[in-house]
Design a protein around this motif. Structure first.
Motif, PDB file in Angstrom:
ATOM      1  N   ASP A 119       0.821  -1.347   0.124  1.00  0.00           N
ATOM      2  CA  ASP A 119       0.090  -0.018  -0.018  1.00  0.00           C
ATOM      3  C   ASP A 119       0.914   1.256   0.171  1.00  0.00           C
ATOM      4  OD1 ASP A 119      -2.462  -1.134  -0.163  1.00  0.00           O
ATOM      5  OD2 ASP A 119      -2.771  -1.048   1.954  1.00  0.00           O
ATOM      6  N   VAL A 120       2.217   1.160   0.360  1.00  0.00           N
ATOM      7  CA  VAL A 120       3.046   2.540   0.488  1.00  0.00           C
ATOM      8  C   VAL A 120       3.278   2.568  -1.126  1.00  0.00           C
ATOM      9  CG1 VAL A 120       5.298   3.146   0.986  1.00  0.00           C
ATOM     10  CG2 VAL A 120       4.056   1.990   2.706  1.00  0.00           C
ATOM     11  N   LYS A 121       3.664   1.394  -1.706  1.00  0.00           N
ATOM     12  CA  LYS A 121       4.140   1.308  -3.246  1.00  0.00           C
ATOM     13  C   LYS A 121       2.778   2.114  -3.803  1.00  0.00           C
ATOM     14  CE  LYS A 121       4.175  -0.657  -7.325  1.00  0.00           C
ATOM     15  NZ  LYS A 121       4.615   0.467  -8.126  1.00  0.00           N
ATOM     16  N   TRP A 122       1.812   1.378  -3.828  1.00  0.00           N
ATOM     17  CA  TRP A 122       0.474   1.967  -4.591  1.00  0.00           C
ATOM     18  C   TRP A 122      -0.022   3.235  -4.605  1.00  0.00           C
ATOM     19  CZ3 TRP A 122       0.104   0.134  -8.872  1.00  0.00           C
ATOM     20  CH2 TRP A 122       0.518  -1.479  -9.565  1.00  0.00           C
ATOM     21  N   SER A 123       0.126   3.652  -2.881  1.00  0.00           N
ATOM     22  CA  SER A 123      -0.387   5.195  -2.731  1.00  0.00           C
ATOM     23  C   SER A 123       0.736   6.017  -3.639  1.00  0.00           C
ATOM     24  CB  SER A 123      -0.029   5.226  -1.157  1.00  0.00           C
ATOM     25  OG  SER A 123       1.025   5.388  -0.632  1.00  0.00           O
ATOM     26  N   LEU A 124       1.943   5.846  -3.641  1.00  0.00           N
ATOM     27  CA  LEU A 124       3.028   6.620  -4.069  1.00  0.00           C
ATOM     28  C   LEU A 124       2.839   6.466  -5.544  1.00  0.00           C
ATOM     29  CD1 LEU A 124       6.151   5.941  -1.884  1.00  0.00           C
ATOM     30  CD2 LEU A 124       4.900   8.121  -1.913  1.00  0.00           C
ATOM     31  N   TRP A 125       2.547   5.609  -6.226  1.00  0.00           N
ATOM     32  CA  TRP A 125       2.260   5.364  -7.431  1.00  0.00           C
ATOM     33  C   TRP A 125       1.130   6.145  -8.047  1.00  0.00           C
ATOM     34  CZ3 TRP A 125      -2.272   3.640  -9.787  1.00  0.00           C
ATOM     35  CH2 TRP A 125      -2.306   3.212 -11.153  1.00  0.00           C
ATOM     36  N   SER A 126       0.020   6.222  -7.437  1.00  0.00           N
ATOM     37  CA  SER A 126      -1.228   7.092  -7.472  1.00  0.00           C
ATOM     38  C   SER A 126      -0.903   8.404  -7.510  1.00  0.00           C
ATOM     39  CB  SER A 126      -2.266   6.746  -6.701  1.00  0.00           C
ATOM     40  OG  SER A 126      -2.114   7.354  -5.414  1.00  0.00           O
ATOM     41  N   PHE A 127      -0.010   8.950  -6.769  1.00  0.00           N
ATOM     42  CA  PHE A 127       0.321  10.286  -6.736  1.00  0.00           C
ATOM     43  C   PHE A 127       1.201  10.685  -7.957  1.00  0.00           C
ATOM     44  CE2 PHE A 127      -0.486   9.340  -2.128  1.00  0.00           C
ATOM     45  CZ  PHE A 127      -1.559   9.875  -2.258  1.00  0.00           C
ATOM     46  N   LYS A 177      -5.327   3.776  -0.360  1.00  0.00           N
ATOM     47  CA  LYS A 177      -4.199   2.991   0.047  1.00  0.00           C
ATOM     48  C   LYS A 177      -3.628   3.323   1.492  1.00  0.00           C
ATOM     49  CE  LYS A 177      -4.291   0.148  -3.575  1.00  0.00           C
ATOM     50  NZ  LYS A 177      -4.618  -1.242  -3.578  1.00  0.00           N
ATOM     51  N   LEU A 178      -3.603   4.587   1.544  1.00  0.00           N
ATOM     52  CA  LEU A 178      -2.839   5.326   2.735  1.00  0.00           C
ATOM     53  C   LEU A 178      -3.771   4.769   4.091  1.00  0.00           C
ATOM     54  CD1 LEU A 178      -1.951   8.887   1.567  1.00  0.00           C
ATOM     55  CD2 LEU A 178      -0.575   7.074   2.100  1.00  0.00           C
ATOM     56  N   MET A 179      -5.168   4.791   3.783  1.00  0.00           N
ATOM     57  CA  MET A 179      -6.060   4.530   5.005  1.00  0.00           C
ATOM     58  C   MET A 179      -5.762   3.082   5.410  1.00  0.00           C
ATOM     59  SD  MET A 179      -9.672   6.454   4.564  1.00  0.00           S
ATOM     60  CE  MET A 179     -10.033   5.833   3.034  1.00  0.00           C
ATOM     61  N   ARG A 180      -5.728   2.045   4.307  1.00  0.00           N
ATOM     62  CA  ARG A 180      -5.373   0.749   5.000  1.00  0.00           C
ATOM     63  C   ARG A 180      -4.090   0.331   5.238  1.00  0.00           C
ATOM     64  NH1 ARG A 180      -6.623  -3.416   0.155  1.00  0.00           N
ATOM     65  NH2 ARG A 180      -4.836  -2.605  -0.655  1.00  0.00           N
ATOM     66  N   LEU A 181      -2.776   1.149   4.823  1.00  0.00           N
ATOM     67  CA  LEU A 181      -1.721   0.858   5.332  1.00  0.00           C
ATOM     68  C   LEU A 181      -1.519   1.474   6.704  1.00  0.00           C
ATOM     69  CD1 LEU A 181       0.544   3.386   5.464  1.00  0.00           C
ATOM     70  CD2 LEU A 181       0.122   3.419   2.983  1.00  0.00           C
ATOM     71  N   ARG A 182      -2.150   2.554   6.996  1.00  0.00           N
ATOM     72  CA  ARG A 182      -2.046   3.083   8.598  1.00  0.00           C
ATOM     73  C   ARG A 182      -3.108   1.986   9.520  1.00  0.00           C
ATOM     74  NH1 ARG A 182      -4.169   8.199   5.901  1.00  0.00           N
ATOM     75  NH2 ARG A 182      -2.189   9.574   5.501  1.00  0.00           N
TER      76      ARG A 182
END
Length: 311
Positions: free
Chosen positions: A264-272, A291-296
């Motif tokens: 989820d770190v990877k895919w949140s950054l990918w989305s930005f 993704k950020l909500m889930r990784l938190r």
């Protein structure tokens, strides 16, 4: 379906320019139609009027060269096809980075509901075991490589980062340190478990499509990202770990859990990154927030430190 010359959008024009260059399509009457569902590229179904086989043509999306190695994707697609795991891929437009492969009309894309069923989950974990046993891929790219790549790209593009990014980065560093200390178990990995990339047949068997993100990576990353994408329960995860490894050990559970958060770190950054470069009509910011909500939820859980300690 449209014919050559009927294009009305830039994406259809790109498809027409591509197919007239492809040896298997050149000077042959054909029709095409979009295939919806992708969030990186423009996809089309192509039908030649004089043969029964249909084809899937993928036009690379704007900016995807920043994180997709098209030659590595061809390599993974070929090796998966040779193992009977993916459709046949053709090299007509290899130099243009445009994939052509068989359209597998006798299968349909899975949904989350399909993979909520035990029999489909077990068929899918079997596909993962098969994927992890194919010939080694040319590209080695771990989740750490992916995250570092996107961090640099977000900075270069002036992209958005969450207010708690310093904390998030610290958790990423702790997870990376723990995993590197225990050693990475590199194997050919799929790395992109959107439900639509699992093609189910009438017999319940699973094939995998779309090997753009495939690389040599830790096998538990491949399982962790899939578990997270499907929102499997802890019991379902244990069932799949047992089906894959033959047993459920605490260190495997922790390793998969840590990789689930890193995915989820990877895919949140990918989305930005995509928010800055993609021309597709997709809400990348919302996707990244999810993704950020889930990784938190994983990194803030009381057992996060325990998982880090026993990977």
């Amino acid at each position: 379906m449209k014919q050559i010359g009927d294009a009305t959008t830039p994406l259809e024009q790109a498809l027409e320019r591509a197919v007239v260059k492809a040896e298997r399509f050149r000077d042959r009457p054909l029709r095409y139609a979009p295939v919806y569902g992708g969030i990186s590229n423009s996809n089309f179904r192509v039908r030649l009027e004089d043969e029964p086989q249909e084809y899937f043509v993928k036009i690379p999306g704007a900016g995807t060269e920043m994180f997709i190695d098209r030659r590595a994707a061809f390599d993974a697609s070929r090796k998966a096809a040779a193992a009977g795991l993916g459709p046949t891929v053709y090299d007509d437009l290899y130099d243009d980075g445009i994939e052509i492969h068989d359209f597998i009309a006798d299968r349909r894309a899975c949904t989350n509901s399909d993979l909520a069923r035990e029999d489909t989950r077990l068929a899918a974990i079997g596909a993962y075991r098969k994927m992890h046993a194919i010939e080694a891929l040319t590209l080695k790219k771990t989740v750490f490589d992916m995250i570092d790549e996107h961090v640099d790209q977000v900075a270069e593009l002036g992209g958005w980062l969450p207010p708690d990014y310093t904390w998030l980065d610290r958790q990423y560093r702790l997870a990376r340190s723990a995993l590197e200390a225990s050693g990475l178990d590199l194997t050919p990995c799929f790395n992109d478990p959107m439900p639509g990339n699992f093609m189910i047949g009438t017999d319940g068997s699973i094939m995998l499509i779309d090997y753009e993100y495939a690389s040599m990576n830790d096998r538990c990353y491949d399982l962790g990202i899939w578990f997270g994408e499907m929102f499997f329960t802890p019991d379902q995860e244990a069932e799949l770990i047992e089906a894959y490894f033959g047993e459920v050990r605490p260190e495997i559970v922790s390793r998969v859990t840590v990789h689930k958060a890193l995915a989820d770190v990877k895919w949140s950054l990918w989305s930005f990154v995509q928010q800055k470069v993609s021309a597709l009509d997709f809400d990348y910011f919302k996707y990244g927030q999810w993704k950020l909500m889930r990784l938190r939820s994983i990194m803030n859980a009381p057992d996060w430190a325990m998982h880090l300690s026993r990977v």
